[in-house]
Write a protein that holds these residues in place. Structure first.
Motif, PDB file in Angstrom:
ATOM      1  N   TRP A  11       1.004  -1.153  -0.242  1.00 46.05           N
ATOM      2  CA  TRP A  11      -0.022  -0.280  -0.011  1.00 46.05           C
ATOM      3  C   TRP A  11       1.216   0.745   0.163  1.00 46.05           C
ATOM      4  N   ASP A  12       1.075   1.555   0.775  1.00 52.03           N
ATOM      5  CA  ASP A  12       2.511   2.931   1.208  1.00 52.03           C
ATOM      6  C   ASP A  12       3.069   2.639   0.292  1.00 52.03           C
ATOM      7  N   SER A  50       5.979  -3.390  10.276  1.00 54.54           N
ATOM      8  CA  SER A  50       5.158  -2.894  10.915  1.00 54.54           C
ATOM      9  C   SER A  50       5.285  -2.091  12.562  1.00 54.54           C
ATOM     10  N   THR A  51       4.068  -1.494  12.709  1.00 60.09           N
ATOM     11  CA  THR A  51       4.615  -0.453  14.396  1.00 60.09           C
ATOM     12  C   THR A  51       5.144  -1.372  15.049  1.00 60.09           C
ATOM     13  N   GLN A  52       4.030  -2.845  15.519  1.00 60.42           N
ATOM     14  CA  GLN A  52       3.657  -3.233  16.674  1.00 60.42           C
ATOM     15  C   GLN A  52       4.980  -4.582  16.464  1.00 60.42           C
ATOM     16  N   ASN A  53       5.788  -4.483  15.467  1.00 59.77           N
ATOM     17  CA  ASN A  53       6.985  -5.139  14.851  1.00 59.77           C
ATOM     18  C   ASN A  53       7.941  -4.208  15.643  1.00 59.77           C
ATOM     19  N   ASN A 107       1.997  -3.927   5.428  1.00 58.35           N
ATOM     20  CA  ASN A 107       1.658  -3.767   7.029  1.00 58.35           C
ATOM     21  C   ASN A 107       1.540  -2.545   8.149  1.00 58.35           C
ATOM     22  N   LYS A 108      -0.002  -1.729   7.206  1.00 55.57           N
ATOM     23  CA  LYS A 108      -0.086  -0.727   7.845  1.00 55.57           C
ATOM     24  C   LYS A 108      -1.629  -1.480   8.548  1.00 55.57           C
ATOM     25  N   LYS A 109      -1.485  -0.718   9.849  1.00 54.26           N
ATOM     26  CA  LYS A 109      -3.030  -1.294  11.036  1.00 54.26           C
ATOM     27  C   LYS A 109      -3.854  -1.653   9.799  1.00 54.26           C
ATOM     28  N   ASP A 139       3.642 -10.547   9.976  1.00 54.66           N
ATOM     29  CA  ASP A 139       3.369  -9.088   9.281  1.00 54.66           C
ATOM     30  C   ASP A 139       4.769  -9.061   8.033  1.00 54.66           C
ATOM     31  N   LYS A 140       4.821  -8.643   7.299  1.00 56.56           N
ATOM     32  CA  LYS A 140       5.815  -8.742   6.802  1.00 56.56           C
ATOM     33  C   LYS A 140       6.981  -8.014   7.380  1.00 56.56           C
ATOM     34  N   PRO A 141       8.014  -9.517   7.003  1.00 61.09           N
ATOM     35  CA  PRO A 141       8.397  -9.697   6.145  1.00 61.09           C
ATOM     36  C   PRO A 141       7.843 -11.112   5.660  1.00 61.09           C
TER      37      PRO A 141
END
Length: 221
Positions: A11-12, A50-53, A107-109, A139-141
């Protein structure tokens, strides 16, 4: 070259340009946590995970507080600075008309990803084939988000059947781990992609260039 059955997108930085708001959001976190602001290069590296990672590594023991600052900023600002990548509308329309199953693995929420897709008026392209952070087991990767998209359309991934379009090393790793053809589409940051380590099958500037490539090499098949 064979016509793929599915084409999935990051996406981004791939379909939309959200870097400015992500840069500002990360700086908001830095300042709120008593740290200095980030350069564009530093902020860009943070978009790869991702932010959570990522946040437990950056703010150990305070990751929950840091994520509250991040998502508060995103909640207020993420739609106002959302911009389409050049040619994205035309590309998505062409692929859908050609019978390709489309999806997004990001990886966006999930909440913000779905809001942004609806804001762009693109829900009809993807329907339920939208996987954001935390939806798949990893999440990715990791390849899990792409594999989940394949599961939803009952398709076994292979280089001939599935393309994944992305702009970062994280996207490349996710695609190759599940044997998809990876297309690097990265107008601003191709120079930062480690081409000396990885060799994407296709490297293009933006969605407009991908549209032209598809018309010339795939659509007639």
């Amino acid at each position: 070259m064979k016509k793929p059955e599915a084409i999935f997108f990051d996406w981004d930085g791939t379909l939309v340009d959200t870097f400015d708001v992500l840069h500002a959001a990360n700086n908001h976190v830095q300042i709120s946590m008593g740290k200095g602001p980030l350069s564009k290069e530093e902020a860009r590296k943070r978009t790869l995970m991702s932010t959570q990672n990522l946040y437990p590594k950056l703010y150990p023991g305070k990751e929950a507080e840091a994520m509250r600052y991040f998502y508060a900023y995103i909640e207020e600002n993420h739609l106002t600075e959302l911009k389409k990548i050049n040619g994205a509308d035309t590309l998505l329309s062409l692929l859908k008309e050609d019978g390709i199953s489309l999806g997004v693995a990001s990886n966006k929420k999930q909440l913000y990803l779905e809001r942004e897709i609806n804001h762009m008026g693109w829900h009809h392209f993807f329907e339920d084939r939208v996987i954001g952070a935390g939806v798949a087991e990893r999440d990715k990767p990791a390849p899990d988000p792409i594999l989940e998209l394949c599961r939803r359309i009952q398709l076994s991934p292979s280089p001939e059947k599935v393309w994944y379009i992305g702009d970062t090393e994280t996207d490349y790793l996710a695609a190759t781990k599940c044997s998809c053809t990876f297309v690097l589409i990265n107008e601003e940051n191709t120079k930062d992609f480690p081409l000396e380590l990885y060799h994407p099958e296709i490297v293009l500037k933006d969605c407009f260039e991908l549209t032209q490539y598809y018309k010339k090499t795939v659509a007639a098949l």
